[in-house]
Write a protein that holds these residues in place. Sequence first.
Motif, mmCIF file in Angstrom:
data_model
loop_
_atom_site.group_PDB
_atom_site.id
_atom_site.type_symbol
_atom_site.label_atom_id
_atom_site.label_comp_id
_atom_site.label_asym_id
_atom_site.label_seq_id
_atom_site.Cartn_x
_atom_site.Cartn_y
_atom_site.Cartn_z
ATOM 1 N N SER A 240 -2.058 6.205 0.761
ATOM 2 C CA SER A 240 -3.069 5.764 -0.203
ATOM 3 C C SER A 240 -3.737 4.504 0.332
ATOM 4 O O SER A 240 -3.268 3.399 0.100
ATOM 5 N N GLN B 83 0.854 -1.176 0.000
ATOM 6 C CA GLN B 83 0.000 0.000 0.000
ATOM 7 C C GLN B 83 0.895 1.232 0.000
ATOM 8 O O GLN B 83 1.673 1.422 0.934
ATOM 9 N N ASN C 10 -6.604 3.247 -0.473
ATOM 10 C CA ASN C 10 -7.500 2.562 -1.403
ATOM 11 C C ASN C 10 -6.743 1.921 -2.569
ATOM 12 O O ASN C 10 -7.340 1.552 -3.563
ATOM 13 N N ARG C 11 -5.426 1.779 -2.436
ATOM 14 C CA ARG C 11 -4.612 1.260 -3.546
ATOM 15 C C ARG C 11 -3.598 0.230 -3.050
ATOM 16 O O ARG C 11 -2.949 0.421 -2.029
ATOM 17 N N SER D 129 -13.198 4.123 -0.402
ATOM 18 C CA SER D 129 -13.258 2.677 -0.155
ATOM 19 C C SER D 129 -11.855 2.196 0.162
ATOM 20 O O SER D 129 -11.033 2.055 -0.733
ATOM 21 N N ILE D 130 -11.582 1.949 1.423
ATOM 22 C CA ILE D 130 -10.225 1.585 1.834
ATOM 23 C C ILE D 130 -10.078 0.078 1.996
ATOM 24 O O ILE D 130 -11.059 -0.643 2.117
ATOM 25 N N THR E 135 -13.980 -0.810 -8.526
ATOM 26 C CA THR E 135 -12.568 -1.110 -8.281
ATOM 27 C C THR E 135 -11.889 -1.402 -9.614
ATOM 28 O O THR E 135 -12.414 -2.145 -10.438
ATOM 29 N N GLU F 252 -6.993 -0.615 -7.456
ATOM 30 C CA GLU F 252 -7.382 0.676 -6.896
ATOM 31 C C GLU F 252 -8.887 0.712 -6.701
ATOM 32 O O GLU F 252 -9.660 0.563 -7.650
ATOM 33 N N ARG F 253 -9.278 0.906 -5.439
ATOM 34 C CA ARG F 253 -10.689 1.007 -5.094
ATOM 35 C C ARG F 253 -11.143 2.459 -5.256
ATOM 36 O O ARG F 253 -10.324 3.374 -5.218
ATOM 37 N N ASP G 277 -13.783 -6.358 -2.921
ATOM 38 C CA ASP G 277 -13.607 -5.165 -3.739
ATOM 39 C C ASP G 277 -14.986 -4.595 -4.054
ATOM 40 O O ASP G 277 -15.851 -5.313 -4.568
#
Length: 145
Positions: free
Chosen positions: A42, A38, A44-45, A125-126, A84, A120-121, A80
């Motif tokens: 970031s 991660q 959400n990625r 959205s984590i 996503t 990547e969401r 997901d």
Amino acid sequence: MRRLLATTALAGVGVLFAPSALAQPVTFSDPLSSPLVQPVGSFNRLETDAPTTLTIEVPEFVSATVMVDTPTFEGGPNLDPGGTERTATVTFPGGTATSAGGPVPLPTGTTELSVSMVVERPAGSIFAPGTYSYQVMITVTTTPP
């Protein structure tokens, strides 16, 4: 700082052969897993920390192409969500194949394929802390000379 552990499994590597090319099959090295990390700040990625290397041998006088499917979610603390984006990329000397594209010609001989992935969401959205697993299918199609 939160830390997530995720892996990309290449265990689903698939190879398709044209019937007349079976006498000279394409060979792969053993598939490996590669950790996803991660990026700082970031949540959400997830992305490949270092690409996984896969060695392929295409016999002389055989035409081969490589195609990469969109990574699939195999497991983790939360699914997901819709929206996503999952992208896999295979790079090698003379070419790049992505999960958004079609087949790309492979050179004959021994070639190292570097496989990387990004998940990547949507914003907000984590990834909850935990271990996530994604799979990438790589298909090599051969045709006789």
